[in-house]
Design an enzyme around this catalytic site. Structure first.
Site, PDB file in Angstrom:
ATOM      1  N   GLU A  31      51.975  37.823  43.654  1.00 17.37           N
ATOM      2  CA  GLU A  31      51.011  38.061  42.565  1.00 17.37           C
ATOM      3  C   GLU A  31      51.761  38.090  41.230  1.00 17.37           C
ATOM      4  O   GLU A  31      52.764  38.774  41.096  1.00 17.37           O
ATOM      5  CB  GLU A  31      50.282  39.399  42.821  1.00 17.37           C
ATOM      6  N   GLN A  32      51.203  37.366  40.250  1.00 18.06           N
ATOM      7  CA  GLN A  32      51.893  37.287  38.947  1.00 18.06           C
ATOM      8  C   GLN A  32      51.899  38.617  38.190  1.00 18.06           C
ATOM      9  O   GLN A  32      52.845  38.917  37.472  1.00 18.06           O
ATOM     10  CB  GLN A  32      51.255  36.209  38.084  1.00 18.06           C
ATOM     11  N   ARG A 105      34.827  46.951  41.027  1.00 19.35           N
ATOM     12  CA  ARG A 105      35.827  45.941  41.385  1.00 19.35           C
ATOM     13  C   ARG A 105      37.178  46.557  41.739  1.00 19.35           C
ATOM     14  O   ARG A 105      37.830  46.117  42.683  1.00 19.35           O
ATOM     15  CB  ARG A 105      36.065  45.007  40.203  1.00 19.35           C
ATOM     16  N   TYR A 211      23.354  47.916  38.130  1.00 12.66           N
ATOM     17  CA  TYR A 211      23.333  48.605  39.435  1.00 12.66           C
ATOM     18  C   TYR A 211      24.415  49.681  39.435  1.00 12.66           C
ATOM     19  O   TYR A 211      25.323  49.667  38.606  1.00 12.66           O
ATOM     20  CB  TYR A 211      23.526  47.625  40.597  1.00 12.66           C
ATOM     21  N   ASP A 289      38.056  31.288  43.740  1.00 12.10           N
ATOM     22  CA  ASP A 289      37.855  30.641  42.437  1.00 12.10           C
ATOM     23  C   ASP A 289      38.862  29.512  42.193  1.00 12.10           C
ATOM     24  O   ASP A 289      38.625  28.659  41.338  1.00 12.10           O
ATOM     25  CB  ASP A 289      37.976  31.676  41.306  1.00 12.10           C
TER      26      ASP A 289
END
Ligand SMILES: Cc1cc2nc3c(=O)[nH]c(=O)nc-3n(C[C@H](O)[C@H](O)[C@H](O)COP(=O)(O)OP(=O)(O)OC[C@H]3O[C@@H](n4cnc5c(N)ncnc54)[C@H](O)[C@@H]3O)c2cc1C
Length: 402
Positions: A31-32, A105, A211, A289
């Site tokens: 991971e960067q 998230r 929500y 993505d």
């Protein structure tokens, strides 16, 4: 074939890591960023995604942190009239054996990360190049570190370096939409008496969804408006709550009250790419993505990245003797479904943002008739087991598109 390298520790990359490691592979994630982070805000997870996360053993943590919304409710932008209303939980579990969740998230990322050994997540590793040698893949990182693996998975998001290396550079395109996103402490809007559910407000040139997340302590909102151009400097305005209120001028008092009660509000520009004809080349493939960014107007971007991980793991288990063939099979199984969702998400941008007039009236009448957000109406989407799909004996391909 045992060693798998994954570039990118977002929701997609980490779900794939958990699934592949549980399937017996030797997995490392690069991971960067110097730490695992997700930009604040919420995420809406249908049972097609939660089924996979529960199957990976992440259920207890999800049950602790996420919210089970009772209903979904579409309303008109200025008078609040109901356009559609459907139950979500416990109906979702009754129908599909998995709940519909709304979750912060950052909570979701740390829940998925908790299923994978932290010493196998190599932070501060930005992949800058790769080479498929036929017998394996070599990947190299900023700073000079080089690693080899049997398979490399690019889960490095919409600006994917792995995608550019496989298929050539192509800048993503501004999609003509900007989101104002914020989190509101539930206590600040207690007087609104909101049900523990999800509401979408649709109006001319925009829509706003809200929500609850974080055990119901916070209300997440995302309000979309259309714009011709994106200019980063113009949009890094710190007074974004005032700006968001101006963007939703004239909307229902509930919408404006929620925006005004946010602690902070930030702006997010939506970018897009044309659907890709392929995702894999030799021993390298893509997920999430990196290969199929989609407008978030079906609430399925992260859910499809999660499905990718489950399907990829199953394909590699079934085809470990020939990794390139297994990756090709993964791509063939996944492409029709994600392409359909990319198209539907694009169509929803038009449908949700219709100007008031005959087309909007026809849409509202159709929604009232069809109830197309109900768990029953979305059976093709929700009653789907992406992990089972990768196993030899399951679902013929046609079953994905019924
Ligand atoms: C406003 C908004 C609302 C949304 N709402 C929903 C929703 O309700 N439900 C839903 O399912 N989806 C939703 N989505 C879509 C969802 O957020 C994305 O589809 C999902 O996060 C993609 O996950 P990913 O892991 O593929 O990519 P990312 O989350 O982008 O992760 C990519 C990771 O790769 C890392 N990386 C990048 N380049 C490199 C490199 N060269 N080397 C190493 N690491 C690298 C990045 O730092 C990052 O950690 C929404 C999107 C937006 C914008």
């Amino acid at each position: 074939m045992r060693e798998i390298a994954i570039a990118g520790a977002g929701i997609g990359g980490l779900t794939a890591a958990v699934a592949l490691r549980q399937a017996g592979f030797d997995v490392h994630v690069y991971e960067q960023a110097p730490e695992l982070t997700e930009v604040g805000g919420g995420i809406n997870m249908g049972p097609n995604a939660t089924r996979i996360l529960y199957g990976l053993g992440l259920g207890p943590a999800l049950d602790r942190e996420a919210v089970r919304p009772l209903s979904t409710h579409q309303r008109r932008w200025q008078d609040g009239r109901t356009l559609q209303r459907a139950p979500l939980n416990p109906r979702s579990e009754e129908l599909y054996g998995a709940p519909h969740l709304t979750v912060h998230r950052a909570d979701l990322l740390s829940i998925v990360a908790s299923g994978f050994p932290p010493e196998r997540v190599h932070l501060g590793h930005r992949l800058v190049g790769l080479a498929d040698t036929g017998a394996g893949v070599e990947a190299w990182f900023e700073g000079g570190v080089r690693v080899t693996a049997d398979v490399l998975i690019g889960a490095d998001g919409i600006h994917s370096t792995v995608r550019a290396a496989l298929l050539g550079e192509e800048a993503p395109r501004f999609a003509g939409c900007v989101a104002y996103r914020g989190l509101v402490p539930a206590a600040h809007i207690a007087d609104l008496g909101l049900e523990l559910g999800s509401q979408s407000w649709v109006g001319p040139g925009g829509h706003l969804v809200h929500y609850f997340v974080s055990r119901g302590r916070l209300l997440n909102f995302v309000g979309w408006t259309e714009h011709d151009t994106w200019n980063r400097e113009d949009w890094t305005d710190r007074a974004t709550i005032a700006r968001a209120l101006a963007a939703f001028d004239g909307w229902h008092p509930q919408v404006r009250r929620i925006i005004g009660a946010a602690d902070t509000c930030f702006v997010w520009a939506l970018f897009d790419r044309e659907p890709l004809p392929r995702w894999s080349l030799g021993r390298v493939t893509l997920l999430g993505d990196a290969c199929h960014p989609m407008y978030p107007f079906m609430g399925q971007g992260a859910a499809q990245a999660i499905e990718d991980g489950a399907c990829l793991a199953a394909c590699l288990v079934a085809g470990a003797g020939d990794p390139a063939a297994a990756l090709g099979r993964y791509e063939r199984l996944r492409l029709p479904r994600v392409s359909r969702l990319q198209e539907m998400s694009r169509a929803n941008k038009v449908r949700f943002h219709l100007p008031d007039g005959p087309a909007q009236e026809a849409r509202d009448a159709e929604w009232a008739r069809a109830g197309d957000r109900s768990p029953e109406a979305l059976r093709w989407l929700y009653d789907f087991d992406a992990g089972a799909l990768g196993k030899e004996k399951c679902y013929p391909l046609a079953a994905q598109n019924d």
